[in-house]
Write a protein that holds these residues in place. Structure first.
Motif, PDB file in Angstrom:
ATOM      1  N   GLU A   1       0.858  -1.189   0.000  1.00  0.00           N
ATOM      2  CA  GLU A   1       0.000   0.000   0.000  1.00  0.00           C
ATOM      3  C   GLU A   1       0.890   1.233   0.000  1.00  0.00           C
ATOM      4  OE1 GLU A   1      -3.241   0.736  -0.222  1.00  0.00           O
ATOM      5  OE2 GLU A   1      -3.816  -1.368  -0.427  1.00  0.00           O
ATOM      6  N   SER A   2       0.399   2.288  -0.624  1.00  0.00           N
ATOM      7  CA  SER A   2       1.209   3.500  -0.690  1.00  0.00           C
ATOM      8  C   SER A   2       0.359   4.729  -0.415  1.00  0.00           C
ATOM      9  CB  SER A   2       1.860   3.620  -2.064  1.00  0.00           C
ATOM     10  OG  SER A   2       0.873   3.804  -3.040  1.00  0.00           O
ATOM     11  N   VAL A   3       1.030   5.828  -0.149  1.00  0.00           N
ATOM     12  CA  VAL A   3       0.338   7.103   0.062  1.00  0.00           C
ATOM     13  C   VAL A   3       1.240   8.230  -0.425  1.00  0.00           C
ATOM     14  CG1 VAL A   3       1.171   7.324   2.450  1.00  0.00           C
ATOM     15  CG2 VAL A   3      -0.879   8.525   1.769  1.00  0.00           C
ATOM     16  N   VAL A   4       0.623   9.251  -1.006  1.00  0.00           N
ATOM     17  CA  VAL A   4       1.363  10.441  -1.431  1.00  0.00           C
ATOM     18  C   VAL A   4       0.903  11.598  -0.562  1.00  0.00           C
ATOM     19  CG1 VAL A   4       1.901  11.997  -3.332  1.00  0.00           C
ATOM     20  CG2 VAL A   4       1.459   9.605  -3.804  1.00  0.00           C
ATOM     21  N   VAL A   5       1.825  12.225   0.152  1.00  0.00           N
ATOM     22  CA  VAL A   5       1.466  13.351   1.021  1.00  0.00           C
ATOM     23  C   VAL A   5       2.192  14.600   0.544  1.00  0.00           C
ATOM     24  CG1 VAL A   5       1.367  14.201   3.382  1.00  0.00           C
ATOM     25  CG2 VAL A   5       1.161  11.777   2.951  1.00  0.00           C
ATOM     26  N   SER A   6       1.442  15.702   0.528  1.00  0.00           N
ATOM     27  CA  SER A   6       2.013  16.969   0.077  1.00  0.00           C
ATOM     28  C   SER A   6       2.344  17.867   1.261  1.00  0.00           C
ATOM     29  CB  SER A   6       1.008  17.673  -0.833  1.00  0.00           C
ATOM     30  OG  SER A   6       1.420  18.992  -1.067  1.00  0.00           O
ATOM     31  N   ILE A   7       3.367  18.674   1.093  1.00  0.00           N
ATOM     32  CA  ILE A   7       3.753  19.643   2.116  1.00  0.00           C
ATOM     33  C   ILE A   7       2.911  20.905   1.904  1.00  0.00           C
ATOM     34  CG2 ILE A   7       5.606  20.781   0.810  1.00  0.00           C
ATOM     35  CD1 ILE A   7       7.274  20.586   3.434  1.00  0.00           C
ATOM     36  N   ASP A   8       2.669  21.673   2.976  1.00  0.00           N
ATOM     37  CA  ASP A   8       1.901  22.915   2.792  1.00  0.00           C
ATOM     38  C   ASP A   8       2.832  24.102   2.551  1.00  0.00           C
ATOM     39  OD1 ASP A   8       2.485  24.270   5.363  1.00  0.00           O
ATOM     40  OD2 ASP A   8       1.455  22.538   6.213  1.00  0.00           O
ATOM     41  N   TYR A   9       2.222  25.211   2.147  1.00  0.00           N
ATOM     42  CA  TYR A   9       2.983  26.386   1.719  1.00  0.00           C
ATOM     43  C   TYR A   9       3.870  26.938   2.824  1.00  0.00           C
ATOM     44  CZ  TYR A   9       3.756  30.372  -1.344  1.00  0.00           C
ATOM     45  OH  TYR A   9       4.325  31.298  -2.173  1.00  0.00           O
ATOM     46  N   PHE A  10       3.308  26.970   4.037  1.00  0.00           N
ATOM     47  CA  PHE A  10       4.032  27.508   5.190  1.00  0.00           C
ATOM     48  C   PHE A  10       5.284  26.688   5.487  1.00  0.00           C
ATOM     49  CE2 PHE A  10       4.666  27.108   9.815  1.00  0.00           C
ATOM     50  CZ  PHE A  10       5.058  28.398  10.102  1.00  0.00           C
ATOM     51  N   LYS A  11       5.095  25.376   5.517  1.00  0.00           N
ATOM     52  CA  LYS A  11       6.225  24.495   5.838  1.00  0.00           C
ATOM     53  C   LYS A  11       7.298  24.538   4.769  1.00  0.00           C
ATOM     54  CE  LYS A  11       4.680  21.122   9.046  1.00  0.00           C
ATOM     55  NZ  LYS A  11       4.758  19.703   9.346  1.00  0.00           N
ATOM     56  N   ARG A  12       6.849  24.712   3.520  1.00  0.00           N
ATOM     57  CA  ARG A  12       7.833  24.778   2.454  1.00  0.00           C
ATOM     58  C   ARG A  12       8.709  26.028   2.606  1.00  0.00           C
ATOM     59  NH1 ARG A  12       5.916  23.750  -3.386  1.00  0.00           N
ATOM     60  NH2 ARG A  12       4.209  23.350  -1.996  1.00  0.00           N
ATOM     61  N   ALA A  13       8.036  27.168   2.923  1.00  0.00           N
ATOM     62  CA  ALA A  13       8.783  28.409   3.128  1.00  0.00           C
ATOM     63  C   ALA A  13       9.767  28.240   4.292  1.00  0.00           C
ATOM     64  CB  ALA A  13       7.808  29.548   3.409  1.00  0.00           C
ATOM     65  N   LEU A  14       9.291  27.565   5.342  1.00  0.00           N
ATOM     66  CA  LEU A  14      10.125  27.320   6.517  1.00  0.00           C
ATOM     67  C   LEU A  14      11.320  26.437   6.149  1.00  0.00           C
ATOM     68  CD1 LEU A  14       9.234  28.377   9.311  1.00  0.00           C
ATOM     69  CD2 LEU A  14       8.669  26.037   9.913  1.00  0.00           C
TER      70      LEU A  14
END
Lengths: 150, 69
Positions: free
Chosen positions: A64-77
């Motif tokens: 089983e697999s999952v794709v999770v995305s990072i949010d804008y705030f965390k990316r800037a951080l």
């Protein structure tokens, strides 16, 4: 004029990312912890073989697999963190969530199994590097193993 | 949809499904190949993913085809 607009857009995305991302992550961790507790009776181990093969009725490959995305705030951080060095906390929680979710889904896909052996967890980035502009900053976690029914 | 999720974070269900379908396809191809070789089982299966180009990924499945019995 143009610059002030882009700053406003950045600010809005930053705040929306922070609020939605934090709520999202809290909810996800809550669900992960609850399901992990529920599935404690089904161990997933990385050992290749069992001590004895007595009484095994069925064995099957489960993945089983999952794709999770990072949010804008965390990316800037994360971009800031890359500048100053050190461990990149925002990504750590992202990858941790993805891996635990993948393992949980793998366990859920083997109802009634006694144990899952030879478990491997694979991580890969989808698309571009997660902190480059315009790219989909996301990771895929895949968990697979051999489910054994007794 | 994926770019919206990029702002708020969280699971990208479309991508999960896409990769699962691709992985199933790779698995089917491996099984077909094993059948051609006269095997009736594949053991020690491993999955591997690599990003080939922007927006594209390779799903690679390999294992040892054996004949049991």
């Amino acid at each position: 004029m143009f610059d002030s607009i882009s700053i406003v857009i950045f600010g809005v995305l930053f705040i929306v990312g922070y609020l939605a991302g934090t709520i999202n992550e809290k909810r996800h961790y809550k669900s992960i912890k609850k399901r992990e507790e529920k599935l404690l009776s089904l161990p997933a181990i990385s050992m290749k073989r069992l001590e004895s093969s007595d009484g095994i009725t069925k064995s099957e490959l489960v993945s089983e697999s999952v794709v999770v995305s990072i949010d804008y705030f965390k990316r800037a951080l994360a971009i800031l963190k890359v500048l100053i060095g050190g461990s990149v906390g925002p990504y750590e929680s992202l990858i941790d969530r993805a891996r635990r979710e993948a393992v949980l889904r793998m366990k859920e896909s083997a109802p009634g199994a006694a144990i899952i052996i030879n478990v491997r967890v694979e991580t890969s980035t989808i698309g571009n590097a997660a902190n480059s502009k315009g790219a989909v900053g996301s990771v895929e976690a895949l968990a697979y193993g051999t489910a054994v029914w007794k | 949809m994926a770019s919206l999720k990029n702002i708020v974070g969280g699971e990208l269900k479309g991508y999960t499904e896409l990769l699962q379908d691709a992985r199933q396809e790779a698995l089917n191809r491996m099984i077909d190949q094993a059948k051609q070789l006269g095997a009736n089982a594949v053991v020690n299966v491993r999955f591997s993913t690599s990003s080939v180009a922007q927006g594209a990924a390779e799903l690679y499945v390999y294992g040892t085809a054996v004949r049991l019995g």
